[in-house]
Design a protein around this motif. Structure first.
Motif, PDB file in Angstrom:
ATOM      1  N   PRO A   1       0.801  -1.239   0.000  1.00  0.00           N
ATOM      2  CA  PRO A   1       0.000   0.000   0.000  1.00  0.00           C
ATOM      3  C   PRO A   1       0.825   1.275   0.000  1.00  0.00           C
ATOM      4  O   PRO A   1       0.318   2.327  -0.412  1.00  0.00           O
ATOM      5  CB  PRO A   1      -0.839  -0.138   1.282  1.00  0.00           C
ATOM      6  CG  PRO A   1      -0.997  -1.604   1.466  1.00  0.00           C
ATOM      7  CD  PRO A   1       0.323  -2.184   1.027  1.00  0.00           C
TER       8      PRO A   1
ATOM      9  N   TYR B   1      -3.671  -4.317  -5.868  1.00  0.00           N
ATOM     10  CA  TYR B   1      -4.157  -3.904  -4.557  1.00  0.00           C
ATOM     11  C   TYR B   1      -5.335  -4.769  -4.101  1.00  0.00           C
ATOM     12  O   TYR B   1      -5.457  -5.099  -2.913  1.00  0.00           O
ATOM     13  CB  TYR B   1      -4.586  -2.443  -4.586  1.00  0.00           C
ATOM     14  CG  TYR B   1      -3.462  -1.457  -4.793  1.00  0.00           C
ATOM     15  CD1 TYR B   1      -2.192  -1.688  -4.280  1.00  0.00           C
ATOM     16  CD2 TYR B   1      -3.664  -0.269  -5.502  1.00  0.00           C
ATOM     17  CE1 TYR B   1      -1.168  -0.776  -4.461  1.00  0.00           C
ATOM     18  CE2 TYR B   1      -2.646   0.652  -5.687  1.00  0.00           C
ATOM     19  CZ  TYR B   1      -1.393   0.393  -5.167  1.00  0.00           C
ATOM     20  OH  TYR B   1      -0.371   1.295  -5.354  1.00  0.00           O
TER      21      TYR B   1
ATOM     22  N   PHE C   1      -4.264   0.180   4.514  1.00  0.00           N
ATOM     23  CA  PHE C   1      -5.063   0.693   3.401  1.00  0.00           C
ATOM     24  C   PHE C   1      -5.423   2.167   3.604  1.00  0.00           C
ATOM     25  O   PHE C   1      -5.776   2.862   2.647  1.00  0.00           O
ATOM     26  CB  PHE C   1      -6.333  -0.141   3.224  1.00  0.00           C
ATOM     27  CG  PHE C   1      -6.131  -1.373   2.378  1.00  0.00           C
ATOM     28  CD1 PHE C   1      -5.061  -2.226   2.603  1.00  0.00           C
ATOM     29  CD2 PHE C   1      -7.013  -1.671   1.355  1.00  0.00           C
ATOM     30  CE1 PHE C   1      -4.874  -3.358   1.825  1.00  0.00           C
ATOM     31  CE2 PHE C   1      -6.834  -2.801   0.574  1.00  0.00           C
ATOM     32  CZ  PHE C   1      -5.760  -3.660   0.807  1.00  0.00           C
TER      33      PHE C   1
END
Length: 344
Positions: free
Chosen positions: A227, A276, A285
């Protein structure tokens, strides 16, 4: 073994100084999603959304309450997390607790989330009390500067190997000065704002080059850290917002060049969406939320300078998408935490 052979042998490196691969160290260290610094990505993302609604308030004549609500929620969460982290640090019996966490090659740069939120919040509230909030904003800018200098000294003295370098390293030394530039502009110091922007531009180029070389060398990144690829978007997004705050007309070669870079980085993130979506949800996230909200913030401001047909509609779509995204991450966080509570 002869005495000559023994003399020519190099001493073994101490275990504490051995270079450990990221995937091996990840098994020994706490998960990045559970690291205290990464929790501050939550108020950072909500503050970014407040900035998008503030841009809509100025450009689209949106109501003031959404921005104030999001800034207020961010301030509350940030304050609670800060008190919790300070209490946790004071209770720790480990000497140099903060410095040890700062040295973590994966999550150390995330320490910048703390002063970044402070700068954004205080610069927003300057309109209510300029003297007090300007002093507080300056305090957080100084804290961010000292933190960035500490991290740079650590990085250039062998404190991190190339395998650990990731786009999150752009936050304290590139996106950080850009956000500091926004603070200086809000305080009414345009010359200092330009200087801060130039600092961010320099480290954006320097650190960004190292990060890209790391990926082009084929060094794989652990899933827990993927991320932070959103850092590629955070740097140009904050650079664009900082520059349009310095030059509100939105014109000029620099502004157009920055807009092109931001658009390309947005496209790259879109291409990465399939990767993702394969990752298990975690608190990391929330790192996505600030770049997304800040990109919407800039899009609203820049479209407002163009005066073309349909720009208002696109701007409302941007703030709507950013809001839906952040609220979606928030709802997913609550759902993600519910099973853990039931297990306890």
């Amino acid at each position: 073994m002869t005495s000559r052979q023994a003399a020519t042998m190099e001493p073994a490196a101490p275990a504490s100084e051995a270079v450990v691969r990221p995937d091996v160290l990840a098994e020994r260290s706490p998960k990045p999603s559970m690291h205290p610094f990464n929790l501050f990505a939550i108020p950072l993302g909500i503050t970014g959304l407040g900035g998008a609604w503030q841009a809509a308030r100025v450009t689209l004549h949106a109501p003031a309450w959404p921005a104030e609500v999001f800034y207020g929620i961010s301030a509350a969460i940030w304050s609670v997390l800060l008190v919790w982290y300070l209490a946790k640090s004071f209770r720790s019996r480990t000497k140099g607790h903060f410095d040890k966490e700062l040295r973590h090659p994966g999550t150390g740069p995330s320490a910048s989330f703390i002063p970044l939120v402070g700068i954004l919040l205080s610069s927003h509230y300057i309109e209510y009390n300029k003297v007090f909030w300007s002093a507080l904003c300056l305090f957080f800018i100084i804290a961010l500067t000292l933190l960035g200098a500490r991290l740079l000294a650590l990085w250039v003295t062998g404190g991190v190997t190339l395998e650990w370098v990731h786009p999150g390293y752009l936050l304290p030394v590139a996106a950080g000065p850009f956000i500091a530039s926004i603070g200086f502009s809000t305080m009414g110091w345009p010359q200092v704002a330009v200087a801060a922007w130039g600092t961010g531009g320099f480290f954006w180029l320097m650190i960004g080059t190292v990060v890209t070389v790391r990926f082009m060398a084929g060094i794989e990144m652990p899933d827990d850290l993927k991320p932070v690829l959103a850092g590629y978007l955070a740097a140009p997004a904050t650079a664009c917002v900082a520059w349009i705050v310095i030059r509100p007309d939105g014109s000029g070669i620099i502004q157009l060049g920055l807009t092109g870079i931001l658009f390309m980085m947005i496209l790259m993130q879109v291409v990465l969406i399939p990767q993702y979506t394969c990752l298990p949800f975690s608190l990391t996230f929330w790192i996505f939320t600030f770049p997304v909200s800040t990109s919407a913030n800039y899009g609203i401001r820049w479209l407002g300078t163009l005066g073309v047909s349909g720009s208002d509609l696109i701007s409302w779509a941007l703030v709507g998408l950013a809001t839906a995204f952040v609220l979606g991450i928030g709802i997913r966080t609550l759902v993600h935490g519910a099973p853990a509570k039931r297990r306890r």
